[in-house]
Design a protein around this motif. Sequence first.
Motif, PDB file in Angstrom:
ATOM      1  N   VAL A   1      35.401 -12.735  85.809  1.00 42.11           N
ATOM      2  CA  VAL A   1      34.096 -13.321  85.497  1.00 42.11           C
ATOM      3  C   VAL A   1      33.900 -14.620  86.274  1.00 42.11           C
ATOM      4  O   VAL A   1      32.839 -14.848  86.871  1.00 42.11           O
ATOM      5  CB  VAL A   1      33.941 -13.552  83.974  1.00 42.11           C
ATOM      6  N   PHE A   2      34.925 -15.476  86.300  1.00 46.11           N
ATOM      7  CA  PHE A   2      34.772 -16.744  87.018  1.00 46.11           C
ATOM      8  C   PHE A   2      34.706 -16.554  88.530  1.00 46.11           C
ATOM      9  O   PHE A   2      34.016 -17.292  89.221  1.00 46.11           O
ATOM     10  CB  PHE A   2      35.856 -17.749  86.607  1.00 46.11           C
ATOM     11  N   GLN A   3      35.400 -15.542  89.054  1.00 46.01           N
ATOM     12  CA  GLN A   3      35.253 -15.240  90.483  1.00 46.01           C
ATOM     13  C   GLN A   3      33.815 -14.830  90.787  1.00 46.01           C
ATOM     14  O   GLN A   3      33.222 -15.274  91.774  1.00 46.01           O
ATOM     15  CB  GLN A   3      36.206 -14.114  90.907  1.00 46.01           C
ATOM     16  N   TRP A   4      33.278 -13.972  89.950  1.00 44.87           N
ATOM     17  CA  TRP A   4      31.905 -13.494  90.112  1.00 44.87           C
ATOM     18  C   TRP A   4      30.930 -14.665  90.069  1.00 44.87           C
ATOM     19  O   TRP A   4      30.056 -14.803  90.932  1.00 44.87           O
ATOM     20  CB  TRP A   4      31.635 -12.463  89.015  1.00 44.87           C
TER      21      TRP A   4
ATOM     22  N   PHE B   1      32.316  -3.946  81.104  1.00 45.14           N
ATOM     23  CA  PHE B   1      32.851  -3.193  79.971  1.00 45.14           C
ATOM     24  C   PHE B   1      33.223  -1.763  80.351  1.00 45.14           C
ATOM     25  O   PHE B   1      33.653  -0.990  79.493  1.00 45.14           O
ATOM     26  CB  PHE B   1      31.862  -3.207  78.803  1.00 45.14           C
ATOM     27  N   ALA B   2      33.089  -1.430  81.611  1.00 41.12           N
ATOM     28  CA  ALA B   2      33.514  -0.102  82.069  1.00 41.12           C
ATOM     29  C   ALA B   2      35.035  -0.007  81.934  1.00 41.12           C
ATOM     30  O   ALA B   2      35.746  -0.990  82.162  1.00 41.12           O
ATOM     31  CB  ALA B   2      33.097   0.119  83.520  1.00 41.12           C
ATOM     32  N   PRO B   3      35.537   1.167  81.544  1.00 45.19           N
ATOM     33  CA  PRO B   3      36.988   1.292  81.313  1.00 45.19           C
ATOM     34  C   PRO B   3      37.822   1.024  82.568  1.00 45.19           C
ATOM     35  O   PRO B   3      38.961   0.606  82.473  1.00 45.19           O
ATOM     36  CB  PRO B   3      37.156   2.737  80.831  1.00 45.19           C
ATOM     37  N   TRP B   4      37.265   1.196  83.732  1.00 49.93           N
ATOM     38  CA  TRP B   4      38.011   0.975  84.975  1.00 49.93           C
ATOM     39  C   TRP B   4      37.797  -0.417  85.553  1.00 49.93           C
ATOM     40  O   TRP B   4      38.293  -0.724  86.626  1.00 49.93           O
ATOM     41  CB  TRP B   4      37.672   2.049  86.009  1.00 49.93           C
ATOM     42  N   PHE B   5      37.055  -1.293  84.836  1.00 52.14           N
ATOM     43  CA  PHE B   5      36.904  -2.684  85.272  1.00 52.14           C
ATOM     44  C   PHE B   5      38.154  -3.436  84.836  1.00 52.14           C
ATOM     45  O   PHE B   5      38.352  -3.719  83.659  1.00 52.14           O
ATOM     46  CB  PHE B   5      35.652  -3.340  84.672  1.00 52.14           C
TER      47      PHE B   5
END
Length: 187
Positions: free
Chosen positions: A38-41, A24-28
């Motif tokens: 998310v699926f890569q993670w 949820f960081a603005p630079w994510f």
Amino acid sequence: MDKFLGNLHAVLAISLVLAIGLMFAPWFAPPLGVWNGVFQWLHVFFGITWVGLLYYFNFVQIPTMPSIPAELKPGVSKYIAPRALFFFRYAALLTVVTGLILAWLYDELDDALLLRENARLIGIGMWLALVMAANVWFVIWPSQKKVLGLVEADDAAKAKAARLAMMASRTNVLLSLPMLLAMTNYH
């Protein structure tokens, strides 16, 4: 700090909260969108778990078992191995599922599975992973259930199952390096 770090569930929960907070960081901004990120993670997490346990079994447990005194072997076969095999097989399943979802999100699933030129490298990695996952679920796990006494088997059947599980596991080690090369060098 000892109490916190001594509690695996608390550590995992905080780790998950930190990861979600990072999302949820603005630079994510993963290049192909948040769901892809998310699926890569998840794919990498499950893959590390799967291959890490594969290497644990082959580099540590299998070579060490003959040197463990007979009275101590039940500690491995009754407690460590069943739990490790649980995480091993479900990490394999979830690695494959998240990998297929990623290929679909990239709109490369058909091309990869058909080994078309534009997706041949990832396709090779996917097919190797599918063979490895099939080994886990249809050879290693059924054999290990006999070896560990989770299903009834006589000594000869247990010995045969142990050999079969080891050969399938070593096959997965053999396939793991080219699979990892294909997976990590495609995108």
